[in-house]
Design an enzyme around this catalytic site. Structure first.
Site, PDB file in Angstrom:
ATOM      1  N   HIS A  46      39.030  24.491 -17.627  1.00 27.46           N
ATOM      2  CA  HIS A  46      37.992  24.090 -18.587  1.00 27.46           C
ATOM      3  C   HIS A  46      37.733  25.196 -19.614  1.00 27.46           C
ATOM      4  O   HIS A  46      36.787  25.980 -19.449  1.00 27.46           O
ATOM      5  CB  HIS A  46      36.689  23.778 -17.832  1.00 27.46           C
ATOM      6  CG  HIS A  46      36.719  22.482 -17.102  1.00 27.46           C
ATOM      7  ND1 HIS A  46      36.172  21.314 -17.589  1.00 27.46           N
ATOM      8  CD2 HIS A  46      37.270  22.163 -15.910  1.00 27.46           C
ATOM      9  CE1 HIS A  46      36.370  20.338 -16.731  1.00 27.46           C
ATOM     10  NE2 HIS A  46      37.034  20.826 -15.700  1.00 27.46           N
ATOM     11  N   GLU A  79      36.364  25.068 -22.343  1.00 22.78           N
ATOM     12  CA  GLU A  79      35.083  24.865 -23.050  1.00 22.78           C
ATOM     13  C   GLU A  79      33.910  25.489 -22.305  1.00 22.78           C
ATOM     14  O   GLU A  79      32.807  25.552 -22.833  1.00 22.78           O
ATOM     15  CB  GLU A  79      34.846  23.356 -23.285  1.00 22.78           C
ATOM     16  CG  GLU A  79      34.353  22.544 -22.096  1.00 22.78           C
ATOM     17  CD  GLU A  79      35.425  22.204 -21.049  1.00 22.78           C
ATOM     18  OE1 GLU A  79      36.550  22.745 -21.127  1.00 22.78           O
ATOM     19  OE2 GLU A  79      35.101  21.417 -20.134  1.00 22.78           O
ATOM     20  N   CYS A 131      41.950  19.388 -17.990  1.00 20.61           N
ATOM     21  CA  CYS A 131      41.666  18.910 -16.642  1.00 20.61           C
ATOM     22  C   CYS A 131      41.953  17.408 -16.535  1.00 20.61           C
ATOM     23  O   CYS A 131      43.111  17.020 -16.621  1.00 20.61           O
ATOM     24  CB  CYS A 131      40.250  19.298 -16.219  1.00 20.61           C
ATOM     25  SG  CYS A 131      40.074  19.328 -14.437  1.00 20.61           S
TER      26      CYS A 131
HETATM   27  N1  GLN Z   1      39.626  15.906 -10.112  1.00 19.82           N
HETATM   28  C1  GLN Z   1      39.415  15.186 -11.332  1.00 19.82           C
HETATM   29  C2  GLN Z   1      40.372  14.002 -11.428  1.00 19.82           C
HETATM   30  O1  GLN Z   1      41.348  13.984 -10.760  1.00 19.82           O
HETATM   31  C3  GLN Z   1      39.553  16.067 -12.545  1.00 19.82           C
HETATM   32  C4  GLN Z   1      38.493  17.131 -12.508  1.00 19.82           C
HETATM   33  C5  GLN Z   1      38.084  17.643 -13.864  1.00 19.82           C
HETATM   34  O2  GLN Z   1      38.382  17.077 -14.908  1.00 19.82           O
HETATM   35  N2  GLN Z   1      37.313  18.705 -13.806  1.00 19.82           N
HETATM   36  O3  GLN Z   1      40.159  13.128 -12.201  1.00 19.82           O
END
Ligand code: GLN
Length: 212
Positions: free
Chosen positions: A181, A183, A96
């Site tokens: 995610h 995890e 992410c």
């Molecule tokens: N939307 C977040 C960002 O752009 C990332 C979201 C996440 O890591 N769950 O930094």
């Protein structure tokens, strides 16, 4: 508990052989990554300072908020040491916001361009079954939280999974990223693939057969 060990290998496994994996713990979801790695027999270590990167067998950059993480990485003097380690072959998993941190515009390690919050202008979180190349036929239940997708990939990047035609899992040499995610579910296959990047066990047969 700076630098504390969050997860240790299961009883009965040989600690001397366990990989030491650093999980960037500046903010965001690092504890669940430590637990997942521990369940796979790795030795997970929280990383907040350059010293704590010493001697690691792999690094995880978790989800969180990429702008905050970017500022904290720079302020903590962690950017260049991480670049050097990964360039030297130490495996990295970015999930992410961690995917965003590895792209061309941030750490510049992977030849990808991430698009932040790509699945919707509003907060958009969802779960979806995703089939990931190399992880078998069984799809992975993927939790997307204000997730990015990969907007552009360079020629050395292998796309391992897509959602709505957009890459969400990709690999380039020793670097693996997922927009979701892994995890947050009990499915450990993506973490296992990451650990295999450091063991030389993950290469496709055609690459292995050309080895001397
Ligand atoms: N939307 C977040 C960002 O752009 C990332 C979201 C996440 O890591 N769950 O930094």
């Amino acid at each position: 508990m700076v630098g504390s060990v969050e997860a240790t290998p299961p009883a009965g496994s040989d600690e001397r052989l366990a990989s030491r994996i650093g999980v960037l713990a500046l903010q965001g979801g690092f504890e669940a990554h430590c637990a997942a790695l521990g369940r796979l027999g790795a030795h997970a270590v929280e990383v907040r300072t350059p010293d704590e990167l010493e001697g690691l067998d792999g690094i995880v950059i978790p989800g969180g908020e990429s702008t905050t993480m970017d500022i904290q990485l720079a302020a903590g003097g962690l950017e260049q040491p991480i670049r050097d380690m990964v360039a030297a072959g130490v495996p990295v998993l970015g999930t992410c916001a961690g995917l965003i941190m590895l792209d061309r515009a941030h750490l510049g390690l992977m030849d990808i361009e991430a698009r932040r919050n790509a699945f919707g202008r509003q907060v958009r979180s969802f779960e979806q079954d995703v089939t990931v190349r190399g992880l078998g036929d069984e799809p992975l239940r993927a939790v997307f939280i204000r997730a990015p997708w990969i907007e552009h990939t360079g020629s050395g990047v292998e796309v391992l999974a897509e959602v709505d035609g957009h890459p969400v899992v990709a690999r380039e040499r020793n670097m693996l990223v997922a927009a979701f995610h892994p995890e947050l579910t009990d499915d450990l296959r993506l973490h296992a693939l990451f650990l295999a990047l450091g063991s030389g066990q993950d290469m496709p047969a055609h690459e292995r057969s050309s080895e001397t």
